[in-house]
Design a protein around this motif. Sequence first.
Motif, mmCIF file in Angstrom:
data_model
loop_
_atom_site.group_PDB
_atom_site.id
_atom_site.type_symbol
_atom_site.label_atom_id
_atom_site.label_comp_id
_atom_site.label_asym_id
_atom_site.label_seq_id
_atom_site.Cartn_x
_atom_site.Cartn_y
_atom_site.Cartn_z
ATOM 1 N N ILE A 69 0.862 -1.181 0.000
ATOM 2 C CA ILE A 69 0.000 0.000 0.000
ATOM 3 C C ILE A 69 0.896 1.227 0.000
ATOM 4 C CG2 ILE A 69 -1.752 1.299 1.255
ATOM 5 C CD1 ILE A 69 -1.343 -2.372 2.004
ATOM 6 N N VAL A 70 0.696 2.092 -0.980
ATOM 7 C CA VAL A 70 1.492 3.320 -1.047
ATOM 8 C C VAL A 70 0.533 4.508 -1.054
ATOM 9 C CG1 VAL A 70 1.653 3.154 -3.571
ATOM 10 C CG2 VAL A 70 3.238 4.620 -2.340
ATOM 11 N N ARG A 133 -8.293 -2.605 -0.844
ATOM 12 C CA ARG A 133 -8.456 -1.362 -1.602
ATOM 13 C C ARG A 133 -9.641 -0.560 -1.081
ATOM 14 N NH1 ARG A 133 -6.925 -3.890 -7.598
ATOM 15 N NH2 ARG A 133 -4.682 -3.434 -7.413
ATOM 16 N N ALA A 134 -10.714 -1.249 -0.697
ATOM 17 C CA ALA A 134 -11.865 -0.545 -0.124
ATOM 18 C C ALA A 134 -11.482 0.109 1.204
ATOM 19 C CB ALA A 134 -13.023 -1.523 0.074
ATOM 20 N N ALA A 139 -10.023 5.143 4.198
ATOM 21 C CA ALA A 139 -9.115 5.750 5.178
ATOM 22 C C ALA A 139 -8.346 6.950 4.637
ATOM 23 C CB ALA A 139 -8.122 4.694 5.672
ATOM 24 N N LEU A 140 -8.437 7.216 3.334
ATOM 25 C CA LEU A 140 -7.614 8.276 2.746
ATOM 26 C C LEU A 140 -8.055 9.658 3.199
ATOM 27 C CD1 LEU A 140 -7.196 7.188 -1.008
ATOM 28 C CD2 LEU A 140 -5.447 7.202 0.785
ATOM 29 N N GLY A 146 -4.070 6.892 -2.868
ATOM 30 C CA GLY A 146 -3.670 5.589 -2.342
ATOM 31 C C GLY A 146 -3.762 4.503 -3.389
ATOM 32 N N TYR A 147 -2.834 3.568 -3.324
ATOM 33 C CA TYR A 147 -2.785 2.470 -4.295
ATOM 34 C C TYR A 147 -2.402 1.179 -3.573
ATOM 35 C CZ TYR A 147 -2.080 6.592 -7.263
ATOM 36 O OH TYR A 147 -2.189 7.823 -7.858
#
Length: 706
Positions: A69-70, A133-134, A139-140, A146-147
């Motif tokens: 996760i970046v 991913r969800a 959380a972003l 986010g990726y």
Amino acid sequence: MSRFLRIVLPALVIVVWLAIASVGGPYFGKISEVSTNDQTSFLPASADATKVQERSSEFRQESGAPAIIVLERDGGMSSSDLSAAKDLATQLGDRDDVEAVSPVIPSEDGDAVEIVATLTTAADTGDAVEAIRADVDDALPSGVSGYVTGPAGFTADLTEAFAGIDGLLLGVALAAVFVILIIVYRSPLLPILVLGTATFALCASILVVWWLAKADIVTVNGQVQGILSILVIGAATDYALLYTARFREALRDHRTGWGATKAALRGSLEPILASGGTVIVGVLCLLLSDLNSNKALGPVAAIGIAFSLLAALSLLPALLLAFRRAAFWPLRPAYGSAHPVLTGPDARGIWARVGRLVAKRSRVVWIVCTVGLLAMGTGLVGLKADGVPQSDLVIGASQARDGQDVLADHFPGGSGSPAQVIGSERDLDALVDAVTGVDGVDGVVAAAKDAPSGTVPVTGDSPSNGAATPTVSRGDVLLEATLTDPADSDAAEQTVRDLRTAVERVDPGAIVGGVTATAVDTNDTGIRDRTLIIPVVLVVILLILMLLLRSVVAPLVLIGSVIVSFAAALGVGALVFDHVFHFPGADPSVPLYSFVFLVALGVDYNIFLMTRVREEALRHGPHEGVLRGLGVTGGVITSAGVVLAATFAALGVIPILFLVQIAFVVAFGVLLDTIVVRSLLVPAIAYDLGRRAWWPSRLSRANHHM
């Protein structure tokens, strides 16, 4: 045969096939249960990457693929962003499908952070990544991107791209074939009977393949699954069309459906069996492959062709016998009606005109065709078929690819996908020096089961911090080298090759694995397979043609024609891939698969043509035999070629680079083979050679028709 058996026998055949379809039909949606897209599972046991994969659990806790996760904010991550990232890491650590989560790792430029979430071995990678991913999206903080990337992310994107292979691919293929058959035969019923035959053959094939895969006898992945569906639909339809043409001919000469059926089977059995047998032998040559993915396609495709043959020679005759002339409504062939005039001044239609051209200018025709095909083949000079990055496998949107680009902007490109080196523990220091001395290596650690993070440093003042030490198994240790370049890049692959050279000097028994090494071994093995299998396929098919046609010259002509046709198709494909679609290259298996299918299926049409030419030549002489054979098979073979091209073109709806390239090359090659090679090149050469084409059989010595 009694009237009772004439009714019961075809009815029994239809009932048996209905039973097979009712059992096999539900397996259409279940085939993904026994398929895998893990690249390592397709490598040969002798590959270094395979050996490292098999031994990695000796040095660390067994786990699934890592998801990276970046998170990124232009202008720098704020303190609240870092706090949100820590909360996200905690949330991911609470998931049942996540084995372990790394601390939040900030980039040196302060614009991004990285979190590595390692999945459990029981986790479904696609479902787990979708859920992660969800969680990331929820959380972003505002303004942060986010990726989810890394091995798990790429596997999930690949699985999603293959999602349409069960329904969409089959639906598009069947719809295309149905429309073509309606246009060609102008009958509402006949296309349904033909497509029903092909679909039932596919049901039986998938049923058998599912159980073989379930028993681990064959390995199935998305590309094998897609090719099986297309191959069965296309081949079964081709064989069905050939039988249908013979049956329609026979209805003009026989009052009863039973008599027409017997005549049609007598006329079509040999060429259909020979054609199907040739394809089966051709695809079984893939068993010589070292790549398990190639090796798996051989028996799977052979099973599909076998059921295509069985359905075309049992179910379709039973169905046509049941419907008789009504199957061709409204253009029913009447008993006693005249057959079309095939040659001479009274012959009409496109194939009569082609026949007159071949008879009048045979040498000019085959020379012009050969020069044209060779000119198309010059595109092979620009063919790049030595592998493509994993990030380019999916055509269109890919979060994993986008995430990898962001990761490479802020971190070492190989973060989360290290090269793994297994070597002797007594040479640990020398191995570490060798690994760190290779350009492209950013850092190295050793695997340690008793370390909280699973690794311990082995450079500087370490090898151990605190109580943790590198795990030793069978006298070996496992080192993990983070690469500076993305794991699927050409630069990373060169780094792995350099690593192998460097560690071999220190420890000849050291082996290098990991994501990048898997790609290197896959491409190298694919190139080796291509070099071995293509000549074997040519020799095997040549021997089959010699036995079938009882000749040496004609088979050499046919093999030469399909080689030139294949070179032309692949050459045009290379030009289109490079200058129209701007693809990054091709997998080594693209030329191999294209060759196997085009040569085997191209010989199919030549077998249909030349067996009929030989049959007519025995009655009317070699020159007249060529023209009559061309005239009587022209329509059905062209229809079959268009159908097969349409079915392979349907592979293009699946957004996977490998399948799109196979779809173009095979579809274009089949059309080229149908329109140019079988319609002009082969008849012109056969006409020019005359009796010599059939040397050394009796036909080559006959001065007049027999």
